[in-house]
Design a protein around this motif. Structure first.
Motif, short mmCIF file in Angstrom:
data_model
loop_
_atom_site.label_atom_id
_atom_site.label_comp_id
_atom_site.label_asym_id
_atom_site.label_seq_id
_atom_site.Cartn_x
_atom_site.Cartn_y
_atom_site.Cartn_z
N ASP A 1 33.27 -2.53 19.51
CA ASP A 1 34.52 -0.81 19.45
C ASP A 1 34.12 0.02 18.24
N GLU A 2 33.16 0.30 18.04
CA GLU A 2 31.99 0.59 16.41
C GLU A 2 32.01 1.93 18.22
N VAL A 3 31.05 1.33 19.27
CA VAL A 3 31.06 2.77 20.30
C VAL A 3 31.53 3.49 21.04
N ILE A 4 33.32 2.74 20.85
CA ILE A 4 34.07 3.82 21.27
C ILE A 4 34.59 4.97 20.06
N ARG A 5 34.21 4.29 18.46
CA ARG A 5 34.67 5.51 17.48
C ARG A 5 34.09 5.87 17.46
N ARG A 6 32.43 6.17 18.22
CA ARG A 6 31.12 7.24 17.86
C ARG A 6 31.00 8.02 19.32
N ALA A 7 31.92 7.50 19.96
CA ALA A 7 31.96 8.08 21.29
C ALA A 7 31.30 8.75 21.78
N PRO A 8 30.38 8.31 22.53
CA PRO A 8 29.25 8.87 23.53
C PRO A 8 29.20 9.84 25.10
N ASP A 9 28.50 10.66 25.12
CA ASP A 9 28.80 11.62 26.12
C ASP A 9 28.34 10.91 26.93
N ILE A 10 27.43 10.20 26.92
CA ILE A 10 26.30 9.86 28.06
C ILE A 10 26.51 7.48 27.33
N ILE A 11 26.01 7.66 28.34
CA ILE A 11 25.67 5.91 28.50
C ILE A 11 24.36 5.97 28.38
N LEU A 12 23.14 5.05 28.08
CA LEU A 12 22.52 4.12 29.39
C LEU A 12 22.15 3.17 29.03
N GLY A 13 21.69 2.40 30.63
CA GLY A 13 21.75 0.82 30.12
C GLY A 13 20.46 0.51 30.95
N SER A 14 19.63 -0.26 30.48
CA SER A 14 18.38 -0.70 31.03
C SER A 14 18.57 -2.17 30.43
N TRP A 15 19.32 -3.25 30.90
CA TRP A 15 19.10 -4.52 30.42
C TRP A 15 18.14 -4.89 31.12
N CYS A 16 16.78 -6.11 29.95
CA CYS A 16 16.31 -5.75 31.02
C CYS A 16 16.44 -6.83 31.27
N GLY A 17 15.89 -7.03 32.71
CA GLY A 17 15.60 -8.17 33.96
C GLY A 17 16.26 -8.26 34.64
N LYS A 18 17.41 -6.91 34.75
CA LYS A 18 18.49 -7.66 35.63
C LYS A 18 19.14 -6.05 35.80
N LYS A 19 19.82 -6.18 37.33
CA LYS A 19 20.36 -4.71 37.43
C LYS A 19 21.41 -4.44 36.13
N PHE A 20 22.01 -2.44 35.03
CA PHE A 20 22.56 -2.18 35.15
C PHE A 20 23.75 -2.43 35.65
N ARG A 21 24.91 -2.15 34.69
CA ARG A 21 26.33 -2.18 35.45
C ARG A 21 27.19 -1.27 34.84
N PRO A 22 26.74 0.02 35.56
CA PRO A 22 28.41 0.91 35.08
C PRO A 22 29.20 0.33 35.11
N GLU A 23 30.46 -0.31 35.83
CA GLU A 23 31.72 -0.68 36.18
C GLU A 23 32.07 -1.89 35.08
N LYS A 24 30.60 -2.03 35.02
CA LYS A 24 31.04 -3.56 33.65
C LYS A 24 31.62 -2.74 32.60
#
Length: 269
Positions: free
Chosen positions: A190-213
């Motif tokens: 929930d700390e991510v919610i509180r810090r309110a990013p404008d952009i989320i970047l994902g790089s899940w090592c060894g598997k595809k990033f799933r923005p919908e999840k």
């Protein structure tokens, strides 16, 4: 007369990429199975290790005079090889400056110091150009970078620095001081919610990033990045290893998303 080690095993991708860039690839006799850069390395060199394990017997058959690994993750592999009389260098660089210094040191070790300095200087100029372009953007986004999802892990130092170079601000700068992944686990997502990013970047090592999840996490619909559709993948091979790829393709990808957000362009999929 050849200078430095002649039979090198690279336990991670970054020394392989550097040695190829310096034209010293003939010294490499074995590589990590996770190596994808440069593509020719996968075709030409035997694959003898993963991140946390290695085929010690296969490495010994290659009769290496030098083995290069990275961090505490490969400490057990290094200890096993040292006990068998193999010389091992475990680097532990985790910053942009550290990556550039690593390139210079590796070049010096193989008698290619001048080429390594020129290569590192070129990478540094590229970063400076990206930073100058970013300084002209009308606004800076807050960025959340996620290297793993279960549990969420964030805050790789070189990534945080590249986000700043590209014109954004990492929302967890304090975590960049932590070298170990277990110290960068988000115990309270929930700390991510509180810090309110404008952009989320994902790089899940060894598997595809799933923005919908990510967008479906409880409460995350309130995050500006989720609300406005700015969730993007940066491919693991170009950002998660502290080597040249992060300073070229990786930072360029981050800069692309930062620039699109800053200029008000609609999110791209």
């Amino acid at each position: 007369m050849a200078i430095g080690p002649r039979r090198i095993v690279c336990l991670t991708e970054e020394p392989t990429e550097v040695l190829y860039a310096l034209g010293e690839q003939d010294r490499i006799v074995g590589i990590s199975g996770f190596t994808v850069r440069p593509p020719i390395a996968r075709k030409d060199k035997p694959k003898v290790s993963a991140f946390t394990s290695a085929k010690i017997g296969e490495i010994l058959k290659l009769e290496p005079d030098f083995v290069i690994g990275f961090s505490d993750i490969q400490a057990d592999i290094a200890a096993d090889l040292v006990r068998r009389g193999v010389e091992v260098w475990i680097s532990n660089h985790r910053s942009v400056a550290g990556i550039l210094d690593y390139i210079r040191r590796l070049g010096a070790l193989v008698g290619a110091a001048d080429k390594a300095h020129a290569y590192a200087d070129g990478l540094q100029r590229g970063l400076a150009a990206i930073e100058r372009e970013a300084a002209a953007l009308p606004r800076r986004p807050k960025v959340y970078f996620e290297e793993w999802d279960e549990p969420p892990i964030t805050g790789i130092r070189w990534v945080a620095e590249l986000i700043r170079i590209a014109g954004g601000d990492d929302i967890f700068p304090e975590r960049a001081l932590e070298p170990l992944a277990k110290a960068r686990i988000l115990e309270d997502p929930d700390e991510v919610i509180r810090r309110a990013p404008d952009i989320i970047l994902g790089s899940w090592c060894g598997k595809k990033f799933r923005p919908e999840k990510v967008a479906a996490r409880p409460g995350w619909h309130a995050i500006p990045a989720v609300r406005n559709g700015h969730l993007h993948e940066v491919k693991s091979p170009v950002i998660l290893q502290p080597g040249p790829a992060a300073l070229t393709e990786g930072v360029a990808e981050i800069a692309r998303w930062v620039r699109a957000w800053a200029q008000g362009a609609p999110p791209q999929r």
